[in-house]
Motif scaffolding. Structure first.
Motif, PDB file in Angstrom:
ATOM      1  N   TRP A 105       0.824  -1.213   0.000  1.00  0.00           N
ATOM      2  CA  TRP A 105       0.000   0.000   0.000  1.00  0.00           C
ATOM      3  C   TRP A 105       0.862   1.269   0.000  1.00  0.00           C
ATOM      4  N   LEU A 106       2.174   1.077  -0.092  1.00  0.00           N
ATOM      5  CA  LEU A 106       3.137   2.180  -0.130  1.00  0.00           C
ATOM      6  C   LEU A 106       3.058   3.062   1.111  1.00  0.00           C
ATOM      7  N   SER A 118      -8.062  10.358   6.246  1.00  0.00           N
ATOM      8  CA  SER A 118      -6.766  10.749   6.810  1.00  0.00           C
ATOM      9  C   SER A 118      -5.715  10.675   5.705  1.00  0.00           C
ATOM     10  N   THR A 119      -4.582  11.299   5.933  1.00  0.00           N
ATOM     11  CA  THR A 119      -3.492  11.237   4.955  1.00  0.00           C
ATOM     12  C   THR A 119      -3.048   9.790   4.704  1.00  0.00           C
ATOM     13  N   PRO A 120      -2.836   8.987   5.757  1.00  0.00           N
ATOM     14  CA  PRO A 120      -2.451   7.592   5.492  1.00  0.00           C
ATOM     15  C   PRO A 120      -3.519   6.836   4.679  1.00  0.00           C
ATOM     16  N   ALA A 121      -4.781   7.075   4.960  1.00  0.00           N
ATOM     17  CA  ALA A 121      -5.833   6.387   4.204  1.00  0.00           C
ATOM     18  C   ALA A 121      -5.800   6.835   2.744  1.00  0.00           C
ATOM     19  N   ARG A 122      -5.575   8.122   2.525  1.00  0.00           N
ATOM     20  CA  ARG A 122      -5.501   8.630   1.147  1.00  0.00           C
ATOM     21  C   ARG A 122      -4.333   8.004   0.390  1.00  0.00           C
ATOM     22  N   ALA A 168      -4.561   5.712  -2.895  1.00  0.00           N
ATOM     23  CA  ALA A 168      -3.877   6.084  -4.132  1.00  0.00           C
ATOM     24  C   ALA A 168      -3.126   4.876  -4.691  1.00  0.00           C
ATOM     25  N   ALA A 169      -2.538   4.082  -3.775  1.00  0.00           N
ATOM     26  CA  ALA A 169      -1.783   2.908  -4.207  1.00  0.00           C
ATOM     27  C   ALA A 169      -2.712   1.775  -4.630  1.00  0.00           C
ATOM     28  N   LYS A 170      -3.827   1.634  -3.963  1.00  0.00           N
ATOM     29  CA  LYS A 170      -4.759   0.527  -4.204  1.00  0.00           C
ATOM     30  C   LYS A 170      -6.188   1.073  -4.216  1.00  0.00           C
ATOM     31  N   PRO A 171      -6.656   1.582  -5.349  1.00  0.00           N
ATOM     32  CA  PRO A 171      -7.989   2.207  -5.386  1.00  0.00           C
ATOM     33  C   PRO A 171      -9.103   1.266  -4.915  1.00  0.00           C
ATOM     34  N   GLU A 172      -8.877  -0.067  -5.052  1.00  0.00           N
ATOM     35  CA  GLU A 172      -9.931  -1.001  -4.646  1.00  0.00           C
ATOM     36  C   GLU A 172     -10.152  -1.015  -3.133  1.00  0.00           C
TER      37      GLU A 172
END
Lengths: 341, 341
Positions: free
Chosen positions: B189-190, B255-259, B263-267
């Protein structure tokens, strides 16, 4: 009684809507179970007594027990506690944890048992929660009763010189549990079917002494319900109050079936005096009020028997007919240590 | 963290005396835990909001979770519910069921976690019960809050035309749970360590929005806490109120981490919008009061974001950027059916 079969309850929503909401119907505090909490508007001048007690399959009841009986017991054991405080039971919340979705048949019978018990005890379902998890079926009730402000009966207020009473008869449920597990013992104990059924019934369907709540508030110096065995619970009363207790074993009230079993197997005395699940009430009262307490309990239809007295010191002494203390291998049920009487 | 080791708590009495009684110290309703119930003297003009919710090992938390976190969560999930009703949390009772006697070390840390959470949430332990039984460690709390009479916020009172809000950020805990189970996913998830720890922390230590209780009473038309996933819980709000809800997915606060993860895994959008354990609050408010609601929440330090509106009908529609409804394979966690998002 299979708890799960082909026709299972499909979802939490169905469980609440089909089986639980009817138990809350018409009671404003329940908010129709449409919300997930209860809203209680206390009557002016009253206080709330709140108690929570979980019962679990395999510990407090058996998988094959009738759902009606399980429901009854879940409510009765909590109501019993409130009554011992002199409180009038009013509301309850129920958290149900199922290992698997229950069958509709099981839930129908469980809800019917609750409905009957609610009416009998004068309480209403006002909220709760259901979930699924591994482990035994677990039913955690929180019951709420009311007392006029300042009148709750405590367990830490017994005084040396008080007389010590119990309601009903002692030991029936302890014997009933043994018979429920090993029905073949009935013959060894020289019990006929009626006597056996009576004792098992006392285990399965305890009868909280609701009729005595008011009377305790007015006449008791202390009280507590007897759920883990007479000897053990008197130990708690003794410790909480900082007093000693002397009990005359021959004065402990026994039912006819219990007396029969004891006549056949005198060693059952230990089961009678230390077995759990009585859900009777131990009461202390000053000598000056004791007579009135006994009379009023009798008028309310509750057998109340003086079994001894409160003393100084800190020991619970159970005396036999010769004035000698009886020593038990176990004092009763410790849920936590898992000591089995 | 081993729950059981050589130095185990010896008895129910020791458990209460050594670990639980200190949590009740100095609070009159608890009666020093010397009695087995709580006695609550309601303030005149107030009503009590009561909620019960069990959490169990393997379902709501993991065996190896820190005892401090388990304690925090047990209290937080219940407090969250009260806050959503506009109630000020005050008291709680706790029924603890252990499969085996816990170690003293585990109980020390569990009690320390409760003590910290109590202080943070402004509640006190006032009663409870402990026992041992097979199955998972189970912690059933009953929490009691107060509201001025007649002011409890309901979930069945949202009205078409109202604006729909949520507190905090959504989906962190759902993502955190996945990472807690499979830490190796963080790399896919980067996410760096800080981002991963943030999301897992949001799962382990939910933060009920206590600061907003008063504000909800004054400005919300309805509210409920989001514990089983945003989509599923909005479905409950919709059903209870008999309204439709329209949510703009791009307005749901992240949150920023959730975003980053998204971004890495749209699913992961499905996990964000249907994952459980948020313990944020969904709030509806009439347009006339919405601005004041937002301003006061902000002044209280609670992020409040408009995510959509209340409509006629009975559907919950989550719109994507193109105005198309997003269809989810699951709507969230059903504790009863055991559907795992």
């Amino acid at each position: 009684m299979a708890m799960t079969d082909a026709a299972n309850v499909a979802s939490e929503e169905a469980l609440i809507h089909d089986f639980l909401a009817p138990l809350a119907a018409g009671h404003s505090a329940a908010l129709g179970l449409a919300d997930d909490c209860a809203l209680i508007a206390p009557e002016p001048g009253s206080e709330l007594v709140i108690k929570t007690d979980p019962i679990a399959e395999g510990v407090h009841f058996f998988t094959e027990d009738a759902p009606e009986d399980i429901a009854w017991k879940a409510l009765a054991v909590n109501v019993s506690d409130l009554v011992a405080k002199g409180a009038t039971p009013r509301f309850y919340l129920m958290a149900l944890s199922f290992p698997a979705a229950p069958s509709k048949n099981w839930m129908t019978r469980f809800a019917a048992g609750l409905a009957k018990a609610q009416t009998f005890f004068g309480v209403h379902l006002v909220g709760g929660d259901t979930d699924r998890r591994p482990g035994p079926l677990s039913i955690t009730l929180t019951v709420i009763g009311i007392v006029p402000a300042g009148t709750m009966v405590h367990r830490y207020t017994a005084k040396p010189g008080d007389k010590l009473f119990v309601t009903g008869t002692i030991g029936d449920a302890g014997l009933g549990l043994v018979l429920h597990r090993q029905p073949t013992l009935a013959m060894q104990w020289l019990l006929d079917e009626t006597a056996e059924a009576y004792l098992v019934g006392r285990y399965l369907r305890p009868e909280p002494r609701c009729a005595i709540a008011d009377i305790l508030r007015q006449h008791a110096s202390s009280a507590m319900d007897i759920s883990d065995g007479l000897v053990r619970d008197l130990g708690k009363l003794s410790k909480a109050s900082g007093v000693g207790l002397r009990v005359y074993a021959s004065d402990v009230p026994l039912s006819t079936p219990a007396r029969k079993a004891l006549a056949a197997k005198p060693e059952l005395l230990s089961t009678v005096l230390t077995g759990g699940d009585d859900y009777e009430i131990a009461v202390s009262a000053a000598p000056s009020g004791a007579q009135l307490l006994e009379r009023r309990a009798g008028a309310a239809g509750v057998l109340l028997t003086c079994i001894g007295e409160v003393e100084g010191g800190h020991d619970v002494v159970i005396e036999d007919n010769n004035g000698q203390p009886i020593i038990f291998n176990t004092t009763g049920w410790d849920h936590f240590a898992g000591v089995n009487p």
